[in-house]
Motif scaffolding. Sequence first.
Motif, PDB file in Angstrom:
ATOM      1  N   PRO A 115       0.839  -1.200   0.000  1.00 33.15           N
ATOM      2  CA  PRO A 115       0.000   0.000   0.000  1.00 33.15           C
ATOM      3  C   PRO A 115       0.879   1.257   0.000  1.00 33.15           C
ATOM      4  N   ASN A 175      -6.642  -0.026  -2.481  1.00 34.03           N
ATOM      5  CA  ASN A 175      -5.809  -0.075  -1.279  1.00 34.03           C
ATOM      6  C   ASN A 175      -6.244  -1.212  -0.358  1.00 34.03           C
ATOM      7  N   ARG A 189      -3.995  -4.435   0.923  1.00 35.85           N
ATOM      8  CA  ARG A 189      -3.741  -4.695   2.343  1.00 35.85           C
ATOM      9  C   ARG A 189      -4.318  -6.017   2.817  1.00 35.85           C
ATOM     10  N   HIS A 190      -5.080  -6.728   1.969  1.00 36.28           N
ATOM     11  CA  HIS A 190      -5.796  -7.911   2.445  1.00 36.28           C
ATOM     12  C   HIS A 190      -5.523  -9.138   1.583  1.00 36.28           C
TER      13      HIS A 190
END
Length: 284
Positions: A82, A111, A115-116
């Motif tokens: 990110p 984003n 992040r996941h």
Amino acid sequence: MPDPFFAGPGLDRADALRAFPEQIAALARRPDARLLAWDNGAPALDEQGRLVWAAVEGDAPLFLGLDGHVPHFSSLPPGDVPIDSRAHFGLLGQLDPADAPIFAAALSLANWHRRHAFCSMCGAPTAPNRGGWSRACQPCGADHYPRSDPVVIMLAEYRDRLLLGRQPHYPAQRYSALAGFVEPGETIEAAVARELFEEAGIAVRDVTYIASQPWPFPSTLMIGAHAIADSDSLTIDHHELDDARWFSRAEVDAALAGEADAAFVPPPRFAIARTLVDRWVNGR
Ligand SMILES: [Zn+2]
């Protein structure tokens, strides 16, 4: 111009299609399907501040929605780290308000994907699902959905004066509304009262909702509110704020008019804090 900024209609999100991957794939194959262009971790803008679109070729895992019948997609932008979203604030001065809701949705969603990559339940890799509006974990069956983090941002008023504060990173003379994250188990009203007490040492009542704004840095929902203070005696938390002060209506008017000797510089037009101050001056 939509007010607050980011409040325009954006795309038809066509949620009903998200459960049907074959229909989304068929939309992506249409000759008029459009793919969002990215530049350095943010949606690319042309010289007019409009989003840049290309024909869909290859992967288009994020289905942003429909403009009339025209499907709009995004790839996952290159890179899996990110990007510090503060790097993208500068784009808001150029971004055309008509494209702002699409910019916010695409940047927040991208984003979130970055992040996941891994399941928060079992740690296995996850994959985009539902046109990119969730991620699925095969081993444990968990579905993960993108989230928005609620932040209250508020004006306190005492005898026709407004409380505004300065954070250390603000440009010179900038004063804006105080703000803070809503915590688990808390109402909006309680968060407004707690943040004003923590940061400025004032007790407030009569909290009212004014407007909200998505803020895709990385994925916040700003909830704008107004409250009445019981006193003007301030105890400022200098870990959070450089300063906080009460400004009279005349001082706020002069600041909004951009007068050279105004007591402060107001927040920029794309910030919901500016909407709150404008609406206070104009009697909401
Ligand atoms: Zn899992």
